[in-house]
Motif scaffolding. Structure first.
Motif, PDB file in Angstrom:
ATOM      1  N   LEU A 155     -47.074  35.567  63.579  1.00  0.00           N
ATOM      2  CA  LEU A 155     -46.261  36.304  65.029  1.00  0.00           C
ATOM      3  C   LEU A 155     -46.769  36.330  65.706  1.00  0.00           C
ATOM      4  O   LEU A 155     -46.721  35.500  66.483  1.00  0.00           O
ATOM      5  N   LYS A 156     -49.091  35.549  65.335  1.00  0.00           N
ATOM      6  CA  LYS A 156     -49.561  34.793  66.775  1.00  0.00           C
ATOM      7  C   LYS A 156     -49.688  33.467  66.401  1.00  0.00           C
ATOM      8  O   LYS A 156     -49.372  32.677  67.587  1.00  0.00           O
ATOM      9  N   GLU A 157     -48.970  32.902  65.864  1.00  0.00           N
ATOM     10  CA  GLU A 157     -49.192  31.767  64.943  1.00  0.00           C
ATOM     11  C   GLU A 157     -47.525  30.345  66.274  1.00  0.00           C
ATOM     12  O   GLU A 157     -47.849  29.777  66.883  1.00  0.00           O
ATOM     13  N   PHE A 158     -46.949  31.770  66.012  1.00  0.00           N
ATOM     14  CA  PHE A 158     -45.857  31.683  66.992  1.00  0.00           C
ATOM     15  C   PHE A 158     -45.456  31.985  67.608  1.00  0.00           C
ATOM     16  O   PHE A 158     -44.491  31.845  68.188  1.00  0.00           O
ATOM     17  N   GLY A 159     -45.992  32.853  68.711  1.00  0.00           N
ATOM     18  CA  GLY A 159     -45.936  33.796  69.800  1.00  0.00           C
ATOM     19  C   GLY A 159     -45.085  34.511  69.720  1.00  0.00           C
ATOM     20  O   GLY A 159     -44.434  34.776  71.325  1.00  0.00           O
ATOM     21  N   LEU A 160     -45.363  35.559  68.739  1.00  0.00           N
ATOM     22  CA  LEU A 160     -43.691  36.345  68.176  1.00  0.00           C
ATOM     23  C   LEU A 160     -44.661  37.857  69.028  1.00  0.00           C
ATOM     24  O   LEU A 160     -43.983  38.523  68.654  1.00  0.00           O
ATOM     25  N   GLY A 161     -45.973  37.611  69.653  1.00  0.00           N
ATOM     26  CA  GLY A 161     -46.590  39.243  69.466  1.00  0.00           C
ATOM     27  C   GLY A 161     -45.994  40.357  70.374  1.00  0.00           C
ATOM     28  O   GLY A 161     -45.905  41.391  70.000  1.00  0.00           O
ATOM     29  N   ASN A 162     -44.950  40.358  71.466  1.00  0.00           N
ATOM     30  CA  ASN A 162     -44.370  40.909  71.898  1.00  0.00           C
ATOM     31  C   ASN A 162     -42.655  41.094  71.694  1.00  0.00           C
ATOM     32  O   ASN A 162     -42.630  42.099  71.912  1.00  0.00           O
ATOM     33  N   ASP A 163     -42.955  40.549  70.288  1.00  0.00           N
ATOM     34  CA  ASP A 163     -41.203  40.893  70.170  1.00  0.00           C
ATOM     35  C   ASP A 163     -41.318  42.098  69.313  1.00  0.00           C
ATOM     36  O   ASP A 163     -42.560  42.231  67.940  1.00  0.00           O
ATOM     37  N   ASN A 164     -39.893  42.714  68.894  1.00  0.00           N
ATOM     38  CA  ASN A 164     -40.467  43.799  68.409  1.00  0.00           C
ATOM     39  C   ASN A 164     -39.872  44.040  66.511  1.00  0.00           C
ATOM     40  O   ASN A 164     -39.594  42.183  66.450  1.00  0.00           O
ATOM     41  N   MET A 165     -39.783  44.316  66.159  1.00  0.00           N
ATOM     42  CA  MET A 165     -40.358  44.811  64.172  1.00  0.00           C
ATOM     43  C   MET A 165     -38.489  43.885  64.364  1.00  0.00           C
ATOM     44  O   MET A 165     -39.149  42.372  62.933  1.00  0.00           O
ATOM     45  N   MET A 166     -37.539  43.821  64.513  1.00  0.00           N
ATOM     46  CA  MET A 166     -36.737  43.612  63.949  1.00  0.00           C
ATOM     47  C   MET A 166     -36.744  42.080  64.394  1.00  0.00           C
ATOM     48  O   MET A 166     -35.971  41.309  63.367  1.00  0.00           O
ATOM     49  N   LEU A 167     -36.552  41.957  65.317  1.00  0.00           N
ATOM     50  CA  LEU A 167     -36.439  40.328  65.603  1.00  0.00           C
ATOM     51  C   LEU A 167     -37.736  39.095  65.473  1.00  0.00           C
ATOM     52  O   LEU A 167     -36.766  38.144  64.782  1.00  0.00           O
ATOM     53  N   ALA A 168     -38.809  40.118  65.044  1.00  0.00           N
ATOM     54  CA  ALA A 168     -40.044  38.793  64.430  1.00  0.00           C
ATOM     55  C   ALA A 168     -39.415  38.760  62.982  1.00  0.00           C
ATOM     56  O   ALA A 168     -39.575  37.519  62.708  1.00  0.00           O
ATOM     57  N   PHE A 169     -38.948  40.308  62.440  1.00  0.00           N
ATOM     58  CA  PHE A 169     -38.431  39.388  61.043  1.00  0.00           C
ATOM     59  C   PHE A 169     -37.476  38.386  60.832  1.00  0.00           C
ATOM     60  O   PHE A 169     -37.947  37.722  60.215  1.00  0.00           O
ATOM     61  N   ARG A 170     -36.843  38.779  61.370  1.00  0.00           N
ATOM     62  CA  ARG A 170     -35.285  37.541  60.981  1.00  0.00           C
ATOM     63  C   ARG A 170     -35.399  35.982  62.085  1.00  0.00           C
ATOM     64  O   ARG A 170     -35.127  35.323  61.346  1.00  0.00           O
ATOM     65  N   LYS A 171     -36.265  35.996  62.842  1.00  0.00           N
ATOM     66  CA  LYS A 171     -37.180  34.776  63.668  1.00  0.00           C
ATOM     67  C   LYS A 171     -37.848  33.989  62.333  1.00  0.00           C
ATOM     68  O   LYS A 171     -37.946  33.087  62.320  1.00  0.00           O
ATOM     69  N   LEU A 175     -29.752  38.417  66.121  1.00  0.00           N
ATOM     70  CA  LEU A 175     -28.469  36.979  65.913  1.00  0.00           C
ATOM     71  C   LEU A 175     -28.901  35.832  67.013  1.00  0.00           C
ATOM     72  O   LEU A 175     -28.781  34.732  66.707  1.00  0.00           O
ATOM     73  N   GLN A 176     -28.245  36.706  67.969  1.00  0.00           N
ATOM     74  CA  GLN A 176     -28.768  34.725  69.374  1.00  0.00           C
ATOM     75  C   GLN A 176     -29.828  34.776  69.615  1.00  0.00           C
ATOM     76  O   GLN A 176     -30.045  33.265  69.289  1.00  0.00           O
ATOM     77  N   ALA A 177     -31.121  35.925  69.067  1.00  0.00           N
ATOM     78  CA  ALA A 177     -32.279  35.050  69.324  1.00  0.00           C
ATOM     79  C   ALA A 177     -32.764  34.269  68.105  1.00  0.00           C
ATOM     80  O   ALA A 177     -33.363  33.411  68.475  1.00  0.00           O
ATOM     81  N   VAL A 178     -32.332  34.687  66.556  1.00  0.00           N
ATOM     82  CA  VAL A 178     -32.418  33.976  65.844  1.00  0.00           C
ATOM     83  C   VAL A 178     -31.947  32.699  65.744  1.00  0.00           C
ATOM     84  O   VAL A 178     -32.911  31.488  66.047  1.00  0.00           O
ATOM     85  N   ARG A 179     -30.301  32.449  66.384  1.00  0.00           N
ATOM     86  CA  ARG A 179     -29.353  30.858  66.762  1.00  0.00           C
ATOM     87  C   ARG A 179     -30.818  30.499  68.021  1.00  0.00           C
ATOM     88  O   ARG A 179     -30.627  28.617  67.834  1.00  0.00           O
ATOM     89  N   ASP A 180     -31.787  30.825  68.813  1.00  0.00           N
ATOM     90  CA  ASP A 180     -31.924  30.233  69.763  1.00  0.00           C
ATOM     91  C   ASP A 180     -33.582  30.411  69.212  1.00  0.00           C
ATOM     92  O   ASP A 180     -34.154  28.497  70.766  1.00  0.00           O
ATOM     93  N   PHE A 181     -34.133  30.378  68.054  1.00  0.00           N
ATOM     94  CA  PHE A 181     -35.167  30.019  67.632  1.00  0.00           C
ATOM     95  C   PHE A 181     -35.835  28.529  67.225  1.00  0.00           C
ATOM     96  O   PHE A 181     -35.186  28.932  65.804  1.00  0.00           O
ATOM     97  N   THR A 182     -35.888  28.067  67.716  1.00  0.00           N
ATOM     98  CA  THR A 182     -36.214  26.429  67.329  1.00  0.00           C
ATOM     99  C   THR A 182     -36.768  26.580  65.800  1.00  0.00           C
ATOM    100  O   THR A 182     -36.675  25.641  64.919  1.00  0.00           O
ATOM    101  N   PRO A 183     -38.047  26.734  65.753  1.00  0.00           N
ATOM    102  CA  PRO A 183     -38.687  26.739  64.667  1.00  0.00           C
ATOM    103  C   PRO A 183     -37.903  27.302  63.199  1.00  0.00           C
ATOM    104  O   PRO A 183     -38.238  26.362  62.203  1.00  0.00           O
TER     105      PRO A 183
END
Length: 534
Positions: free
Chosen positions: A68-84, A161-169
């Protein structure tokens, strides 16, 4: 790595070893004792997966917090972070898992379809049949579980789903997995149809640790998807280990060297042996109350653990921490059944599993009729004769209790525990006490109210025979599902090996937390080795 996903695999591993098969089990060092107690060979996940763990801190979900820290996702909720992070974590875990399976050359891989995605894909790539071990109330339970998680995180499947589609890494990782391994990974896995996992669709067989009629119903969309894919489910009931077995328990992740908490025999003086105390209490005509808030909330998970609050309606952390929740529940049990001095020998015996925190009780006064320990041999105690179980409502604890006709008071922490709490009420086997979510500054008042509610629920279930009668009816249905012997027979059936093979095969278990994917449906031409992944 969650002990709730590990423990049901242990009696299966034990039974296979006793039949002459080799079992190889990849997990964390803290679970070594429980694994080796089965006769299986232990392999350290962190050592075997350097791509995932070198330079990263292990946690409940691999190395999620560091990623999460490596990809700058520290502010994402648990479900969003998991899927990204979904594809990225698979990409990191897959090479080591492939090396492991190539080393062992198994006949079959057994894995948790929620937590072991890399194991299923590795099995697919190597042409090895796969069995999922689903430790929830059937495939229909996953839609409820995921919805509970979405609601907790105040988000929707469409937003995820939209967030996953928008997450380039994540998109780049998905492309690399296709280029390197030929894996076609759906970005809407588990989201469309909602609750349907590719790991289940693409396994040869999924074993469900409850009975047919106690499974949660599936939606028409889920049914259509699984039918179209030819997914096979077998409800085998709770998988209970033998008396005296070491059981995985507790979640402390911040030391790679130390073993975790396991339920082991011979670690306490006889006067503190919980099974002997139970037997003495029953001989004296006393009731016995078992209390356990599970292994995750009492552990140090950043998502659900001891120091963590759940998400509130606005997406912020709010409510009681795991510590406040557990201590209030324990205090409620002490209020209901605690006794002191001469009265203690006539009062119910209270057995409390505290978990791995060094000072879990803090300032709580322990009644003289209570025995509080970091871990307890839960299955042994339930089989020996518990009258009432205060439980967090995890699927294993819930079905283990019902399998021996013990009524429950469910104090859920998160996820499917909330589903099981409602199910306890619907089945008539107990009551639930919902987790309070007070605003910041109101935690002490909410904890006191929760404590009183727990005490009241315990006294009500204890006083009403209807709860025990309903639990006894469930026990008959769960026993009929077949348990460990049926599970072992189904697993060996995939390999073409008889229950007592002439050639000794190899069984491997890889234990992690994540989902899985595509695998062949046949089990022909397997060789003499078995792999189990949980």
């Amino acid at each position: 790595m969650a002990s709730g996903h590990i423990n049901p695999s242990l009696p299966v591993a034990r039974a296979l070893v006793r039949q002459g098969h080799e079992v190889h089990f990849q997990c964390r060092e803290q679970m070594r004792d429980a694994i080796e107690d089965t006769g299986a060979t232990f392999y350290d996940e962190i050592t075997n997966q350097p791509e995932m763990f070198d330079g990263r801190e292990p946690d409940l979900f691999g190395a999620k917090e560091t990623l999460l820290k490596e990809f700058g996702l520290g502010n994402d909720n648990m479900m969003l972070a998991f899927r990204k992070l979904d594809c990225l974590m698979l990409e990191l875990a897959l090479p080591g898992t492939l090396r492991f399976l190539q080393q062992v050359k198994p006949d079959v891989v057994i894995s948790c379809p929620i937590m072991n995605r890399e194991a299923v894909y590795a099995a697919k790539l190597l042409g090895v049949p796969s069995v999922g071990l689903l430790t929830t109330a059937g495939p229909g339970s996953l839609a409820k579980l995921f919805q509970e998680c979405l609601d907790t995180c105040c988000t929707t499947a469409e937003e995820i789903l939209q967030a996953v589609r928008d997450f380039t890494p994540g998109k780049e990782s998905r492309a690399r997995l296709k280029a390197s391994y030929g894996l076609e990974l759906r970005e809407d896995d588990s989201l469309k149809p909602f609750g349907v996992l590719d790991s289940i669709i693409n396994s040869n067989l999924t074993l469900v640790t409850t009975c047919e009629d106690l499974q949660d119903a599936i939606t028409p969309e889920m049914g259509e998807a699984y039918d179209k894919a030819g997914a096979v489910f077998e409800a085998v009931g709770p998988l209970l280990d033998v008396q005296g077995a070491v059981r995985a328990a507790g979640h402390k992740f911040h030391s790679r060297e130390t073993h975790g908490h396991c339920e082991a025999e011979g670690e306490k003086p006889k006067e503190d042996d919980p099974l002997l105390c139970l037997q003495a209490a029953r001989h004296a005509g006393r009731k016995v109350v078992l209390v356990s808030m599970g292994t995750v909330v009492t552990g140090d998970s950043a998502d659900f653990g001891w120091h963590t609050k759940p998400f509130g309606a606005g997406g912020e952390r709010v409510g009681l921490t795991g510590r406040q929740l557990c201590q209030s529940a324990w205090a409620g049990a002490f209020d209901a059944f605690g006794a002191y001095g001469d009265r203690a020998d006539q009062a119910p015996l209270i057995l409390v599993a505290l978990g791995p925190q060094p000072d879990a009780l803090e300032n709580l006064q322990i009644p003289d009729n209570a025995l509080c320990m970091p871990v307890l041999p839960q299955v042994d105690l339930l089989k020996a004769g518990i009258d009432l179980f205060l439980t967090h409502g995890g699927q294993n604890s819930f079905t283990e209790s019902l399998s021996v006709g013990v009524p429950v008071v469910v104090c859920p922490g998160f996820g499917d525990q909330q589903v099981n709490a409602r199910k306890a009420v619907d089945l008539g086997v107990g009551l639930q006490v919902e987790r309070p979510t007070p605003a910041n500054g109101e935690e002490d008042t909410a904890a006191s109210t929760y404590r009183r509610a727990v005490s009241k629920a315990l006294l009500e279930v204890d006083a009403e025979p209807r709860f025990t009668a309903a639990a006894s009816c469930c026990a008959e249905r769960l026993r009929a599902a077949g348990g460990v012997p049926r599970a072992v027979g189904l697993i060996l059936g995939l390999t073409g090996l008889d229950a007592a093979p002439a050639a000794l095969p190899t069984l491997l278990t890889v234990q992690r937390l994540k989902p899985a994917a595509d695998l062949r449906k046949g089990a022909a031409d397997v060789t003499a080795s078995i792999l189990t992944t949980v």
